[in-house]
Motif scaffolding. Structure first.
Motif: not given
Length: 245
Positions: A83, A163, A165
């Motif tokens: 990611a 994810e 951030t």
């Protein structure tokens, strides 16, 4: 009252955390201006700027945790590293920021000067410096400039689960070589390079990544020592240089 935590502090700048607010103190107004502008332009999550009163920049804390740190274990999953690779690719595909990066000629001059200092002052063995200077040569080739973070250490990338951030510390953002960002991000964590490349989504010249590992490490050893930091700590810059032997 919230505890004041020193995140990083040296002669150039200091960052403090007070509750959910980060306070960066930097007497170089140019670096602060570059950081604020880069965060406004970057197409990836960045900290919210709360206020700016020179020489202090206040930003909101990001959710999640960093992927790790140089010299320490990574706390992120392979999916989190991928990611991060995708986020870096999104940054590199964005329109160029206004600030030009260092030229190849400037890099060569800086690199040769640092190599001479390391050997002359007995900081590192001559054969270690010479070998890594040879490896670094592969990075000193023409590249198509992209929007680079410029100091994309893993401690600057926050994730929550798989994810991303947010990405912090944009004071070195400029036009530059995409592979420099990728190499900085994976410095000392070679085991995650394949995950990052999978997320990044294009073929990568691994020789150039290796070259940037050597080049960045050679350039930064003196600065770290002068700041009271330890490039000789396990897994850090000197170990990266030794791994090229």
């Amino acid at each position: 009252m919230d505890e004041v935590k020193v995140v990083v502090a040296h002669s150039q700048r200091a960052t403090l955390r007070v509750g959910d607010v980060f306070l960066k103190v930097d007497t170089d107004q140019t670096r602060i201006d570059v950081e604020i502008e880069a965060m406004s332009l970057a197409p990836v999550p960045t900290p919210e700027v709360l206020w700016h009163k020179p020489p202090v920049l206040a930003t909101a804390a990001l959710p999640g945790t960093t992927l790790g740190r140089l010299g320490g274990p990574s706390t992120g999953s392979p999916a989190a590293w991928a990611a991060a690779g995708a986020a870096i690719r999104k940054l590199h595909d964005a329109p160029l920021p206004p600030r030009p990066g260092r030229s190849i000629a400037a890099l060569v001059a800086d690199l040769d000067g640092e190599c001479e200092w390391l050997v002359t002052n007995g900081v590192l063995p001559a054969d270690l410096v010479t070998r890594n200077r040879e490896v670094a040569e592969a990075a000193l080739r023409p590249w198509t400039p992209v929007f680079t973070h410029g100091d994309l250490q893993i401690a600057h990338v926050f994730v929550d689960g798989d994810e991303v951030t947010g990405i912090i510390d944009w004071s070195e953002a400029a036009q530059g070589d995409a592979l420099f960002d990728l190499a900085t991000f994976t410095l000392g964590h070679e085991e995650h390079l394949d995950d990052v490349i999978a997320g990044y989504g294009t073929d990568i010249d691994l020789d150039v990544i290796h070259a940037w590992w050597s080049l960045r490490s050679l350039l930064i050893v003196r600065s770290l020592i002068e700041q009271g930091l330890d490039p000789f700590a396990p897994g850090c810059e000197v170990d990266v240089l030794r791994s090229r032997m």
